[in-house]
Design a protein around this motif. Sequence first.
Motif, PDB file in Angstrom:
ATOM      1  N   ARG A  58      -7.596  35.844  13.900  1.00  0.00           N
ATOM      2  CA  ARG A  58      -6.471  36.416  13.135  1.00  0.00           C
ATOM      3  C   ARG A  58      -6.120  35.510  11.962  1.00  0.00           C
ATOM      4  N   THR A  59      -6.180  34.206  12.216  1.00  0.00           N
ATOM      5  CA  THR A  59      -5.874  33.252  11.131  1.00  0.00           C
ATOM      6  C   THR A  59      -6.858  33.434   9.977  1.00  0.00           C
ATOM      7  N   ILE A  60      -8.143  33.557  10.327  1.00  0.00           N
ATOM      8  CA  ILE A  60      -9.151  33.743   9.272  1.00  0.00           C
ATOM      9  C   ILE A  60      -8.889  35.064   8.536  1.00  0.00           C
ATOM     10  N   ALA A  61      -8.631  36.114   9.323  1.00  0.00           N
ATOM     11  CA  ALA A  61      -8.404  37.435   8.703  1.00  0.00           C
ATOM     12  C   ALA A  61      -7.188  37.391   7.788  1.00  0.00           C
ATOM     13  N   ASP A  62      -6.119  36.701   8.216  1.00  0.00           N
ATOM     14  CA  ASP A  62      -4.928  36.606   7.369  1.00  0.00           C
ATOM     15  C   ASP A  62      -5.236  35.820   6.096  1.00  0.00           C
ATOM     16  N   ALA A  63      -6.054  34.783   6.251  1.00  0.00           N
ATOM     17  CA  ALA A  63      -6.365  33.930   5.100  1.00  0.00           C
ATOM     18  C   ALA A  63      -7.147  34.698   4.036  1.00  0.00           C
ATOM     19  N   VAL A  64      -7.984  35.640   4.467  1.00  0.00           N
ATOM     20  CA  VAL A  64      -8.850  36.339   3.491  1.00  0.00           C
ATOM     21  C   VAL A  64      -8.441  37.804   3.325  1.00  0.00           C
ATOM     22  N   GLU A  65      -7.213  38.105   3.710  1.00  0.00           N
ATOM     23  CA  GLU A  65      -6.769  39.497   3.577  1.00  0.00           C
ATOM     24  C   GLU A  65      -6.827  39.907   2.105  1.00  0.00           C
ATOM     25  N   PRO A  66      -7.584  40.951   1.783  1.00  0.00           N
ATOM     26  CA  PRO A  66      -7.760  41.283   0.370  1.00  0.00           C
ATOM     27  C   PRO A  66      -6.494  41.870  -0.252  1.00  0.00           C
ATOM     28  N   ALA A  67      -6.291  41.520  -1.501  1.00  0.00           N
ATOM     29  CA  ALA A  67      -5.154  42.088  -2.235  1.00  0.00           C
ATOM     30  C   ALA A  67      -5.448  43.564  -2.505  1.00  0.00           C
TER      31      ALA A  67
ATOM     32  N   PHE B 132     -15.071  58.906  -9.854  1.00  0.00           N
ATOM     33  CA  PHE B 132     -15.295  57.458  -9.932  1.00  0.00           C
ATOM     34  C   PHE B 132     -14.015  56.702  -9.552  1.00  0.00           C
ATOM     35  N   THR B 133     -12.884  57.219 -10.008  1.00  0.00           N
ATOM     36  CA  THR B 133     -11.598  56.590  -9.687  1.00  0.00           C
ATOM     37  C   THR B 133     -11.348  56.628  -8.180  1.00  0.00           C
ATOM     38  N   ILE B 134     -11.649  57.764  -7.564  1.00  0.00           N
ATOM     39  CA  ILE B 134     -11.452  57.882  -6.108  1.00  0.00           C
ATOM     40  C   ILE B 134     -12.353  56.885  -5.375  1.00  0.00           C
ATOM     41  N   LEU B 135     -13.591  56.784  -5.828  1.00  0.00           N
ATOM     42  CA  LEU B 135     -14.522  55.855  -5.189  1.00  0.00           C
ATOM     43  C   LEU B 135     -14.021  54.411  -5.305  1.00  0.00           C
ATOM     44  N   MET B 136     -13.479  54.069  -6.474  1.00  0.00           N
ATOM     45  CA  MET B 136     -12.958  52.705  -6.661  1.00  0.00           C
ATOM     46  C   MET B 136     -11.740  52.471  -5.777  1.00  0.00           C
ATOM     47  N   ARG B 137     -10.882  53.504  -5.698  1.00  0.00           N
ATOM     48  CA  ARG B 137      -9.676  53.358  -4.878  1.00  0.00           C
ATOM     49  C   ARG B 137     -10.075  53.166  -3.399  1.00  0.00           C
ATOM     50  N   ARG B 138     -11.137  53.850  -3.018  1.00  0.00           N
ATOM     51  CA  ARG B 138     -11.572  53.797  -1.617  1.00  0.00           C
ATOM     52  C   ARG B 138     -12.240  52.459  -1.276  1.00  0.00           C
ATOM     53  N   HIS B 139     -12.999  51.922  -2.211  1.00  0.00           N
ATOM     54  CA  HIS B 139     -13.821  50.754  -1.880  1.00  0.00           C
ATOM     55  C   HIS B 139     -13.480  49.488  -2.672  1.00  0.00           C
ATOM     56  N   GLY B 140     -12.610  49.612  -3.664  1.00  0.00           N
ATOM     57  CA  GLY B 140     -12.317  48.465  -4.540  1.00  0.00           C
ATOM     58  C   GLY B 140     -11.784  47.260  -3.801  1.00  0.00           C
ATOM     59  N   GLN B 141     -10.904  47.519  -2.847  1.00  0.00           N
ATOM     60  CA  GLN B 141     -10.289  46.408  -2.114  1.00  0.00           C
ATOM     61  C   GLN B 141     -11.349  45.617  -1.337  1.00  0.00           C
ATOM     62  N   LYS B 142     -12.281  46.356  -0.738  1.00  0.00           N
ATOM     63  CA  LYS B 142     -13.358  45.702   0.020  1.00  0.00           C
ATOM     64  C   LYS B 142     -14.226  44.858  -0.924  1.00  0.00           C
ATOM     65  N   VAL B 143     -14.581  45.466  -2.047  1.00  0.00           N
ATOM     66  CA  VAL B 143     -15.497  44.792  -2.981  1.00  0.00           C
ATOM     67  C   VAL B 143     -14.855  43.518  -3.530  1.00  0.00           C
ATOM     68  N   ARG B 144     -13.635  43.666  -4.063  1.00  0.00           N
ATOM     69  CA  ARG B 144     -12.978  42.509  -4.669  1.00  0.00           C
ATOM     70  C   ARG B 144     -12.583  41.487  -3.599  1.00  0.00           C
TER      71      ARG B 144
END
Lengths: 136, 191
Positions: free
Chosen positions: A50-59, B27-39
């Motif tokens: 959980r600590t790791i997950a919290d540390a890298v929680e994406p914005a 494209f916007t929907i795809l970014m909204r869906r996956h952008g957080q994971k990618v970045r």
Amino acid sequence: MTREDFSEALLHFGADLDRWPRPEADTARQLVDDDPVAARMLAEFAAFERTIADAVEPAPFGAAEIRAVLTAIPEAKNTSRFTQGLWLAGAAGMSLLSFIAGFMVMQANLAAQDQLGVPLAIISFAMGDTSVGGLM
Amino acid sequence: MVEALGDETLSDEDLLARIADEDRSAFTILMRRHGQKVRGLALAFGGRPADADDVTQDVFIMLWRRPNSWQPGKAAFTTWLYRVVANRCLDQARRQRVRRWLPFEDAADPVDETPSALDALANRDRLAEVRKMILTLPEKQRLALLLAVQGEQSNAEIASILSVSEGAAEQLLVRARRRLRSLVAEQEVVA
């Protein structure tokens, strides 16, 4: 499964037993139920994860981030078309230069053919051809 | 940038088909869906927001230009996308290593360590420390760990993303978790 095996398996598969291979998960659940030390090991490993997950929680990837990509797209497309155009223009230019160069070489050869007559006749004579006409 | 309500439910495959026709809303929907994971993966891997933005932009522009790069039958879209991001991250790290050896190296962007009101909170400090510890892991171990923790990928998926065997992916995870657990434990002893 011993505590050591369990500790090693935690490193392999993580603290979520649902994501373990089925046989190992079943054995681990049994161990955790029977052994308070193993149960504490699992809880501590889960806290570590959980600590790791919290540390890298994406914005969040919001409107501003999406806009930044969309803004870059026309440039990307234009760059792509510009680059393609540049390549086409380059290829056309090279073809034209090749044609001109070929033409010039051909002209030069035609002009030189008059001067080639003498050396050719000498070579023919040397090879035993005595009918070298106007040369001799 | 107005999308029809139903478009949000379109599959990734359908969105990519629309992107092939230069449909910006898809494209916007795809970014909204996956952008957080990618970045998120790019930032946790490299630690520098500007580099993460570069990777994100690079990945999505590639998807815009070549939406047919993903072959639906071969891997799930998310697995394939993570593979693209992982490769971009490794490429970027390689380029940065090379630049460090060149005399005309640009000064690297420092990791943002500006103290803020939130960072003053102990837990925030602790998480910032953990982020720094993650950055000390070797690149492939770091990627494997982030894919497991942040991407919630299985060991088999991590193996596929990193183009290694499942056993090798597990070894990367074991080493990363062992090392990180030891670092976190040391930090807690000091604290």
